[in-house]
Design an enzyme around this catalytic site. Structure first.
Site, PDB file in Angstrom:
ATOM      1  N   ASN A  30       0.878  -1.171   0.000  1.00 22.09           N
ATOM      2  CA  ASN A  30       0.000   0.000   0.000  1.00 22.09           C
ATOM      3  C   ASN A  30       0.913   1.218   0.000  1.00 22.09           C
ATOM      4  O   ASN A  30       1.492   1.566   1.027  1.00 22.09           O
ATOM      5  CB  ASN A  30      -0.897  -0.031   1.253  1.00 22.09           C
ATOM      6  CG  ASN A  30      -1.696   1.251   1.428  1.00 22.09           C
ATOM      7  OD1 ASN A  30      -1.774   2.075   0.512  1.00 22.09           O
ATOM      8  ND2 ASN A  30      -2.287   1.417   2.609  1.00 22.09           N
ATOM      9  N   TRP A  31       1.027   1.821  -1.175  1.00 20.93           N
ATOM     10  CA  TRP A  31       1.958   2.963  -1.292  1.00 20.93           C
ATOM     11  C   TRP A  31       1.435   4.210  -0.594  1.00 20.93           C
ATOM     12  O   TRP A  31       2.182   5.172  -0.411  1.00 20.93           O
ATOM     13  CB  TRP A  31       2.206   3.291  -2.765  1.00 20.93           C
ATOM     14  CG  TRP A  31       3.065   2.314  -3.502  1.00 20.93           C
ATOM     15  CD1 TRP A  31       3.539   1.104  -3.056  1.00 20.93           C
ATOM     16  CD2 TRP A  31       3.583   2.465  -4.840  1.00 20.93           C
ATOM     17  NE1 TRP A  31       4.304   0.504  -4.022  1.00 20.93           N
ATOM     18  CE2 TRP A  31       4.347   1.315  -5.130  1.00 20.93           C
ATOM     19  CE3 TRP A  31       3.461   3.454  -5.816  1.00 20.93           C
ATOM     20  CZ2 TRP A  31       4.995   1.143  -6.355  1.00 20.93           C
ATOM     21  CZ3 TRP A  31       4.100   3.281  -7.036  1.00 20.93           C
ATOM     22  CH2 TRP A  31       4.865   2.133  -7.301  1.00 20.93           C
ATOM     23  N   LYS A  32       0.156   4.233  -0.259  1.00 16.10           N
ATOM     24  CA  LYS A  32      -0.477   5.437   0.306  1.00 16.10           C
ATOM     25  C   LYS A  32      -0.194   6.633  -0.615  1.00 16.10           C
ATOM     26  O   LYS A  32      -0.073   6.442  -1.824  1.00 16.10           O
ATOM     27  CB  LYS A  32      -0.001   5.674   1.747  1.00 16.10           C
ATOM     28  CG  LYS A  32      -0.149   4.409   2.598  1.00 16.10           C
ATOM     29  CD  LYS A  32      -0.067   4.653   4.069  1.00 16.10           C
ATOM     30  CE  LYS A  32      -0.208   3.300   4.789  1.00 16.10           C
ATOM     31  NZ  LYS A  32      -0.327   3.457   6.223  1.00 16.10           N
ATOM     32  N   HIS A  62      -9.681   1.207   4.480  1.00  9.99           N
ATOM     33  CA  HIS A  62      -8.422   1.374   5.218  1.00  9.99           C
ATOM     34  C   HIS A  62      -8.678   2.303   6.404  1.00  9.99           C
ATOM     35  O   HIS A  62      -9.481   3.236   6.313  1.00  9.99           O
ATOM     36  CB  HIS A  62      -7.344   1.955   4.295  1.00  9.99           C
ATOM     37  CG  HIS A  62      -5.994   1.954   4.940  1.00  9.99           C
ATOM     38  ND1 HIS A  62      -5.619   2.929   5.829  1.00  9.99           N
ATOM     39  CD2 HIS A  62      -4.963   1.078   4.861  1.00  9.99           C
ATOM     40  CE1 HIS A  62      -4.398   2.643   6.260  1.00  9.99           C
ATOM     41  NE2 HIS A  62      -3.971   1.535   5.690  1.00  9.99           N
ATOM     42  N   GLU A 106      -7.157   4.726   7.518  1.00 11.38           N
ATOM     43  CA  GLU A 106      -6.993   6.163   7.233  1.00 11.38           C
ATOM     44  C   GLU A 106      -8.219   6.723   6.514  1.00 11.38           C
ATOM     45  O   GLU A 106      -8.573   7.895   6.685  1.00 11.38           O
ATOM     46  CB  GLU A 106      -5.693   6.373   6.417  1.00 11.38           C
ATOM     47  CG  GLU A 106      -4.467   6.170   7.307  1.00 11.38           C
ATOM     48  CD  GLU A 106      -3.239   5.602   6.633  1.00 11.38           C
ATOM     49  OE1 GLU A 106      -3.140   5.671   5.389  1.00 11.38           O
ATOM     50  OE2 GLU A 106      -2.379   5.058   7.353  1.00 11.38           O
ATOM     51  N   GLU A 162      -5.787  -4.902  10.305  1.00 13.45           N
ATOM     52  CA  GLU A 162      -4.742  -3.900  10.533  1.00 13.45           C
ATOM     53  C   GLU A 162      -5.055  -3.132  11.814  1.00 13.45           C
ATOM     54  O   GLU A 162      -5.841  -2.169  11.778  1.00 13.45           O
ATOM     55  CB  GLU A 162      -4.678  -2.916   9.356  1.00 13.45           C
ATOM     56  CG  GLU A 162      -4.315  -3.554   8.039  1.00 13.45           C
ATOM     57  CD  GLU A 162      -3.732  -2.519   7.081  1.00 13.45           C
ATOM     58  OE1 GLU A 162      -2.605  -2.717   6.639  1.00 13.45           O
ATOM     59  OE2 GLU A 162      -4.399  -1.509   6.813  1.00 13.45           O
ATOM     60  N   GLY A 175       2.051   2.265  10.667  1.00 13.51           N
ATOM     61  CA  GLY A 175       2.998   3.364  10.522  1.00 13.51           C
ATOM     62  C   GLY A 175       3.671   3.765  11.822  1.00 13.51           C
ATOM     63  O   GLY A 175       4.312   4.808  11.898  1.00 13.51           O
ATOM     64  N   SER A 227       2.966  -2.081  10.283  1.00 12.27           N
ATOM     65  CA  SER A 227       4.414  -2.094  10.521  1.00 12.27           C
ATOM     66  C   SER A 227       5.066  -3.442  10.199  1.00 12.27           C
ATOM     67  O   SER A 227       6.014  -3.841  10.879  1.00 12.27           O
ATOM     68  CB  SER A 227       4.732  -1.669  11.957  1.00 12.27           C
ATOM     69  OG  SER A 227       4.314  -0.320  12.170  1.00 12.27           O
ATOM     70  N   GLY A 282       2.629  -1.224   4.251  1.00  9.23           N
ATOM     71  CA  GLY A 282       2.692   0.193   3.897  1.00  9.23           C
ATOM     72  C   GLY A 282       4.127   0.626   3.652  1.00  9.23           C
ATOM     73  O   GLY A 282       4.704   0.370   2.601  1.00  9.23           O
ATOM     74  N   GLY A 283       4.716   1.268   4.659  1.00 12.20           N
ATOM     75  CA  GLY A 283       6.047   1.863   4.528  1.00 12.20           C
ATOM     76  C   GLY A 283       7.078   0.957   3.864  1.00 12.20           C
ATOM     77  O   GLY A 283       7.818   1.391   2.968  1.00 12.20           O
TER      78      GLY A 283
HETATM   79  P1  PGA Z   1       2.528   0.260   7.586  1.00 15.34           P
HETATM   80  O1  PGA Z   1       1.099   0.461   6.877  1.00 15.34           O
HETATM   81  O2  PGA Z   1       3.077  -1.052   7.068  1.00 15.34           O
HETATM   82  O3  PGA Z   1       3.355   1.437   7.152  1.00 15.34           O
HETATM   83  O4  PGA Z   1       2.284   0.216   9.044  1.00 15.34           O
HETATM   84  C1  PGA Z   1       0.221  -0.600   6.678  1.00 15.34           C
HETATM   85  C2  PGA Z   1      -1.056  -0.085   6.054  1.00 15.34           C
HETATM   86  O5  PGA Z   1      -1.511   1.004   6.429  1.00 15.34           O
HETATM   87  O6  PGA Z   1      -1.638  -0.737   5.172  1.00 15.34           O
END
Ligand code: PGA
Length: 261
Positions: free
Chosen positions: A26-28, A112, A114, A183, A189, A225, A246-247
């Site tokens: 997930n590049w966000k 998600h 967010e 999640e 994050g 994470s 994500g990251g």
């Molecule tokens: P993260 O993000 O791996 O940076 O914690 C995961 C996500 O939000 O899908």
């Protein structure tokens, strides 16, 4: 079914072995044309080796065409991070599922945390988006997870059940074509990953709900994470079928190491 063939979670070993592994990035809201080109090229090169998990990347809308042209013909699939509930019409700023399908998307993230926290997406809206994704021939990756306050109040499983309610109400034929992702919000994050046991407890509850529905083959990913160092112990859990990353998905080598875990 003999007792011996059931894992502590209640999952049968044959049931678990029928589910393939999936690792999605997930590049966000990260990237630009130049950085993406380098990342996609490195992923494509890395994926030339046989992969133990299927891998895909969910990129920002403007870069779907770039992902499509870079990844076409490779084993890596791609997708988006959100979609509209509507098919088309006067919905300024929205993107329809059919538009994502036009760019060869296989996946679309839905719900998600967010989106839920920053854009007020409700459980019912998330289910509508999952339905819209299926109608467009996409696989929705429905995300659920509790906040730290909810975990500390002991309401984790109740929150997950509430979030999944309208999605599961779409019925087994629909849910059977989805992917779910657990999640925990406090792990996203933050560098603070759930322990394999904490994640497995929730995954087992989700699996039980899926089994009751008759959709136990649905893949359930863990996200929050995930790093190469933590992936193997998480993915070794009987009800964790891969990761939503994500990251760490922005660094090709790290993402490929997670997919190999
Ligand atoms: P993260 O993000 O791996 O940076 O914690 C995961 C996500 O939000 O899908």
């Amino acid at each position: 079914m003999t007792a011996a063939s059931r894992s502590p979670s209640g999952a049968s070993t044959s049931e678990a072995s029928q589910r393939s592994r999936l690792v999605l990035g997930n590049w966000k809201m990260h990237g630009n044309l130049a950085e993406n080109a380098a990342l996609l090229e490195a992923l494509r090169t890395g994926a030339a080796q046989p992969l133990t998990a299927e891998i895909g990347v969910c990129v920002p809308f403007p870069y779907l065409a770039q992902a499509q042209s870079a990844l076409q013909g490779s084993p890596i699939s791609w997708g988006a991070q959100d979609l509209s509930t509507q098919e088309k019409g006067a919905y300024t700023g929205e993107v329809a599922g059919a538009m994502l399908a036009d760019f060869g998307c296989r996946w679309v993230l839905v719900g998600h945390s967010e989106r839920r926290s920053l854009h007020g997406e409700t459980d019912a809206l998330v289910a509508d988006k999952a339905k819209a994704a299926l109608a467009a021939g996409l696989t929705p990756v429905v995300c659920v997870g509790e906040t730290l306050d909810e975990r500390e109040a002991g309401s984790t499983l109740a929150v997950i059940e509430r979030q999944l309610g309208p999605v599961l109400a779409l019925g087994a034929p629909a849910v059977g074509r989805m992917v779910l992702a657990y999640e925990p919000v406090w792990a996203i994050g933050t560098g603070r990953t759930a322990t394999p046991e904490q994640a497995q407890e929730v995954h087992a509850a989700i699996r039980q709900a899926l089994r009751q529905l008759g959709a136990e083959q649905v893949q359930v990913l863990y996200g929050g994470s995930v790093k190469a160092a933590s992936a193997a112990s998480l993915f070794a859990m009987p009800d964790i079928d891969g990761g939503l990353v994500g990251g760490a998905s922005l660094v090709a080598e790290e993402f490929l190491r997670i997919a190999a875990a």
